[in-house]
Design a protein around this motif. Structure first.
Motif, PDB file in Angstrom:
ATOM      1  N   HIS A 159       0.807  -1.180  -0.013  1.00 49.28           N
ATOM      2  CA  HIS A 159       0.088  -0.013  -0.058  1.00 49.28           C
ATOM      3  C   HIS A 159       0.831   1.256   0.159  1.00 49.28           C
ATOM      4  O   HIS A 159       2.003   1.281   0.649  1.00 49.28           O
ATOM      5  N   GLU A 160       0.338   2.376  -0.724  1.00 49.98           N
ATOM      6  CA  GLU A 160       1.374   3.387  -0.913  1.00 49.98           C
ATOM      7  C   GLU A 160       1.432   4.043   0.657  1.00 49.98           C
ATOM      8  O   GLU A 160       2.494   4.726   0.774  1.00 49.98           O
ATOM      9  N   GLN A 161       0.561   4.051   1.595  1.00 45.47           N
ATOM     10  CA  GLN A 161       0.864   4.223   2.905  1.00 45.47           C
ATOM     11  C   GLN A 161       2.255   3.855   3.500  1.00 45.47           C
ATOM     12  O   GLN A 161       2.945   4.284   4.130  1.00 45.47           O
ATOM     13  N   GLY A 162       2.351   2.549   3.234  1.00 44.27           N
ATOM     14  CA  GLY A 162       3.454   1.626   3.693  1.00 44.27           C
ATOM     15  C   GLY A 162       4.734   2.080   2.965  1.00 44.27           C
ATOM     16  O   GLY A 162       5.734   2.346   3.445  1.00 44.27           O
ATOM     17  N   ALA A 163       4.834   2.511   1.775  1.00 44.91           N
ATOM     18  CA  ALA A 163       5.820   3.176   1.143  1.00 44.91           C
ATOM     19  C   ALA A 163       6.201   4.575   1.804  1.00 44.91           C
ATOM     20  O   ALA A 163       7.583   4.776   1.862  1.00 44.91           O
ATOM     21  N   GLY A 164       5.230   5.330   2.307  1.00 44.78           N
ATOM     22  CA  GLY A 164       5.767   6.616   2.926  1.00 44.78           C
ATOM     23  C   GLY A 164       6.249   6.001   4.360  1.00 44.78           C
ATOM     24  O   GLY A 164       7.518   6.619   4.948  1.00 44.78           O
ATOM     25  N   PHE A 165       5.622   5.378   4.891  1.00 44.99           N
ATOM     26  CA  PHE A 165       6.266   4.912   6.325  1.00 44.99           C
ATOM     27  C   PHE A 165       7.370   3.980   6.121  1.00 44.99           C
ATOM     28  O   PHE A 165       8.373   4.393   7.259  1.00 44.99           O
ATOM     29  N   MET A 166       7.713   3.469   5.250  1.00 46.94           N
ATOM     30  CA  MET A 166       9.062   2.782   5.054  1.00 46.94           C
ATOM     31  C   MET A 166      10.423   3.889   4.853  1.00 46.94           C
ATOM     32  O   MET A 166      11.362   3.765   5.293  1.00 46.94           O
ATOM     33  N   ALA A 167       9.777   4.896   3.881  1.00 46.61           N
ATOM     34  CA  ALA A 167      10.756   5.997   3.661  1.00 46.61           C
ATOM     35  C   ALA A 167      11.038   6.724   4.973  1.00 46.61           C
ATOM     36  O   ALA A 167      12.259   6.979   5.250  1.00 46.61           O
ATOM     37  N   ASP A 168       9.986   6.814   5.948  1.00 48.17           N
ATOM     38  CA  ASP A 168      10.239   7.558   7.145  1.00 48.17           C
ATOM     39  C   ASP A 168      11.207   6.742   7.922  1.00 48.17           C
ATOM     40  O   ASP A 168      12.145   7.132   8.734  1.00 48.17           O
ATOM     41  N   GLY A 169      10.950   5.476   8.064  1.00 45.81           N
ATOM     42  CA  GLY A 169      11.643   4.478   9.137  1.00 45.81           C
ATOM     43  C   GLY A 169      13.315   4.546   8.700  1.00 45.81           C
ATOM     44  O   GLY A 169      14.247   4.515   9.240  1.00 45.81           O
ATOM     45  N   TYR A 170      13.231   4.413   6.960  1.00 40.13           N
ATOM     46  CA  TYR A 170      14.675   4.320   6.497  1.00 40.13           C
ATOM     47  C   TYR A 170      15.425   5.650   6.985  1.00 40.13           C
ATOM     48  O   TYR A 170      16.524   5.606   7.254  1.00 40.13           O
ATOM     49  N   ALA A 171      14.603   6.703   6.825  1.00 40.47           N
ATOM     50  CA  ALA A 171      15.291   8.273   7.018  1.00 40.47           C
ATOM     51  C   ALA A 171      15.777   8.388   8.514  1.00 40.47           C
ATOM     52  O   ALA A 171      16.842   8.676   9.001  1.00 40.47           O
ATOM     53  N   ARG A 172      14.913   7.978   9.546  1.00 43.13           N
ATOM     54  CA  ARG A 172      15.047   7.984  10.898  1.00 43.13           C
ATOM     55  C   ARG A 172      16.402   7.099  11.321  1.00 43.13           C
ATOM     56  O   ARG A 172      17.000   7.500  12.311  1.00 43.13           O
ATOM     57  N   ALA A 173      16.396   5.937  10.928  1.00 43.27           N
ATOM     58  CA  ALA A 173      17.366   5.003  11.019  1.00 43.27           C
ATOM     59  C   ALA A 173      18.733   5.325  10.618  1.00 43.27           C
ATOM     60  O   ALA A 173      19.858   5.277  11.091  1.00 43.27           O
ATOM     61  N   SER A 174      18.601   6.004   9.356  1.00 43.91           N
ATOM     62  CA  SER A 174      20.067   6.075   8.642  1.00 43.91           C
ATOM     63  C   SER A 174      20.323   7.495   8.722  1.00 43.91           C
ATOM     64  O   SER A 174      21.765   8.121   8.403  1.00 43.91           O
ATOM     65  N   GLY A 175      19.522   8.637   8.970  1.00 41.27           N
ATOM     66  CA  GLY A 175      20.034  10.157   8.858  1.00 41.27           C
ATOM     67  C   GLY A 175      19.695  10.525   7.616  1.00 41.27           C
ATOM     68  O   GLY A 175      20.261  11.594   7.137  1.00 41.27           O
TER      69      GLY A 175
END
Length: 526
Positions: free
Chosen positions: A47-63
């Motif tokens: 689901h595209e909401q999942g795409a956004g949340f995945m991008a969020d988690g990627y950013a928070r974990a990696s900077g």
């Protein structure tokens, strides 16, 4: 011929993007033309909401910024919730979407996925939304997005490309790489702040999510001042186990008392949001009268009264203050004692069930040292946001503060696992929130993201039910029947186990980590 769609991929690579999350559609096919030949990994959520949340988690974990590709219309509207969460928590996210052909926009002709004003809608939630109408505009649009991410308070940015522009020739486009940095702390302001610090006898530091990349500087600053450090939820993991650390919510009376007793408060990277500072909505939070505020965003600083404002990256500002104070500054001698008293009083303030839930989170931390724990809005997450000391900077984040989107945890954990593959990643979610994004189990398998999904199954929205009962409202709508999560995991070909309570959780976590694959651990709660 190189098209705009192909050039987009090349330019993203030049900006350091290695992963994009998205679901292709007929309106974005041309954006995918160069993807298979690139070094960028594509992850397909359910689901595209999942795409956004995945991008969020990627950013928070990696900077690093998380990137999502979504289709025009419903794909983009499905992503808005995730963008709202990123906006609330200052997470760098780039959402690239299609839009209908240029000559059809705004005419209401009924084309597939048509919106009256897609970019106008996105301007309400994104930091900015930009439409690329010619190939030559693409490098500049990307440069402006990445400049925001590196130089000011980050958040979601939206770029849309009309379907007729995607196929235009775009040979020879060179990336415009941004070297934009945050503003340097002004020397005069640093000197004034240092004067206040020298005069203080009971200094206190408030650390928010904006300080989570400044662990070394913050630790040294706290030690030089002899100042306790109160951490909001997004700052947990800083100063782990340090005598000056107060990993407790400013909504607690004990922490408010510590703040009221201070004769100077230095706030580093915190917006003073009500979900952190007035979580019980009792109006008991009072902005400190003698306040030094460090924040990367001028707009954020301007929102509240302040004695001295330092607009800069937190680490740079703290290091500048340390240099200005010099080696002769005398630290307050009672800082560790004040911090210890606040920790003890804050823990005593929690209800017994909250302490038990927080202890369950500690089991996860201790079983998997250095893990990234990504939370959804579920009881142990709420409890640990009140009081919990994580062991890794930027390793504790959830959607139970700020925007508060349910279903955040599972996809965000997948993004985090792909961003930091060497770290254990645990998603702590409830049975209610998990059902918002349950199909992302399939995405975890596809991406080989070894997330351990821990499901706190109390058969409903127990936190909301408690809130209803606390104010005398008969609970309604808070008992959605959960499925058999273990059978669902097995249907995806994923191993799972069920625990009755938290006994045996540590061993189950270690077994799951040893497998190195996505796994579900369901904890049933009476």
């Amino acid at each position: 011929m190189t098209t705009v769609g192909e050039a987009l991929i090349t330019l993203l690579e030049a900006h350091g993007v290695d992963t994009v999350f998205g679901i292709p559609g007929v309106h974005t096919v041309e954006l995918y033309r160069g993807l298979a030949r690139s070094k960028i990994r594509h992850v397909t959520p359910r689901h595209e909401q999942g795409a956004g949340f995945m991008a969020d988690g990627y950013a928070r974990a990696s900077g690093r910024p998380g990137v999502a590709f979504v289709i025009t219309g419903p794909g983009l509207t499905n992503t808005i919730t995730a963008m709202g969460q990123a906006r609330a928590d200052s997470v760098p996210m780039l959402v690239i979407s299609g839009v209908n052909a240029t000559d059809t926009l705004g005419k209401g002709l009924g084309f597939l996925h048509e919106l009256p004003d897609q970019r106008g809608m996105m301007e309400k939630v994104a930091l900015f939304s930009e439409r690329v109408t010619e190939a030559k505009e693409l490098p500049g649009a990307l440069a402006r997005a990445f400049a925001v991410f590196s130089s000011s308070r980050p958040g979601p940015v939206h770029i849309e490309i009309p379907t007729d522009v995607m196929v235009k020739p775009a040979g020879g486009l060179a990336p415009v790489l941004s070297n934009t940095a945050p503003p340097a702390p002004a020397a005069s302001v640093v000197a004034e702040a240092a004067r206040l610090i020298r005069a203080a006898r009971r200094p206190l530091i408030l650390a928010g999510g904006g300080a989570k990349q400044a662990d070394a500087a913050l630790t040294r600053f706290a030690e030089v001042l002899g100042a306790p450090v109160v951490e909001t939820a997004n700052a947990r993991g800083l100063l782990h186990g340090h005598p000056l650390c107060v990993p407790a919510s400013p909504s607690l009376k004990a922490v408010r008392a510590l703040m009221a007793d201070a004769d100077l408060v230095i706030a580093a990277g915190t917006e003073f949001g009500p979900t952190d500072y007035d979580g019980y909505a009792d109006g008991g939070f009072v902005l400190p009268p003698n306040l030094i505020r460090i924040d990367i965003g001028a707009d954020q600083i301007a929102r509240r009264p302040v004695t001295v404002a330092i607009q800069a990256d937190c680490a740079e500002a703290l290091n500048a203050l340390l240099a200005e104070l010099g080696p002769t500054h005398v630290a307050a001698q009672d800082g560790a004692a004040r911090a210890a008293a606040a920790r003890e009083a804050a823990l005593a303030e929690l209800r017994p069930e909250y302490v038990a839930q927080m202890r369950a989170v500690e089991v996860i931390r201790d079983a998997l040292p250095g893990a990234i724990i990504v939370g959804d809005s579920t009881q142990p997450i709420y409890a640990a946001n009140l009081y919990y000391d994580h062991d890794r900077p930027a390793g504790w984040f959830n959607a139970a503060t700020g925007f508060g989107a349910l279903g955040y945890g599972p996809p965000a954990a997948i993004g985090a696992a792909l961003a930091v593959p060497e770290a254990p990643v645990v998603c702590l979610t409830g049975d209610g929130g998990f059902q918002f994004t349950l199909p992302e189990l399939g995405a975890a398998l596809d991406a080989a993201a070894p997330v351990i999904f821990v499901v706190w199954n109390n058969r409903g929205y127990r936190e909301i039910e408690t809130s209803m009962l606390d104010v005398g409202v008969e609970p309604v709508g808070v008992s959605p029947a959960p499925p058999d999560f273990c059978k669902l995991a097995e249907a995806y070909g994923m191993e799972a186990e069920r625990l009755a309570g938290v006994g045996g959780l540590a061993e189950a976590l270690k077994r799951a980590r040893a497998v190195g694959k996505p796994r579900v651990i369901e904890i049933t709660i009476d």
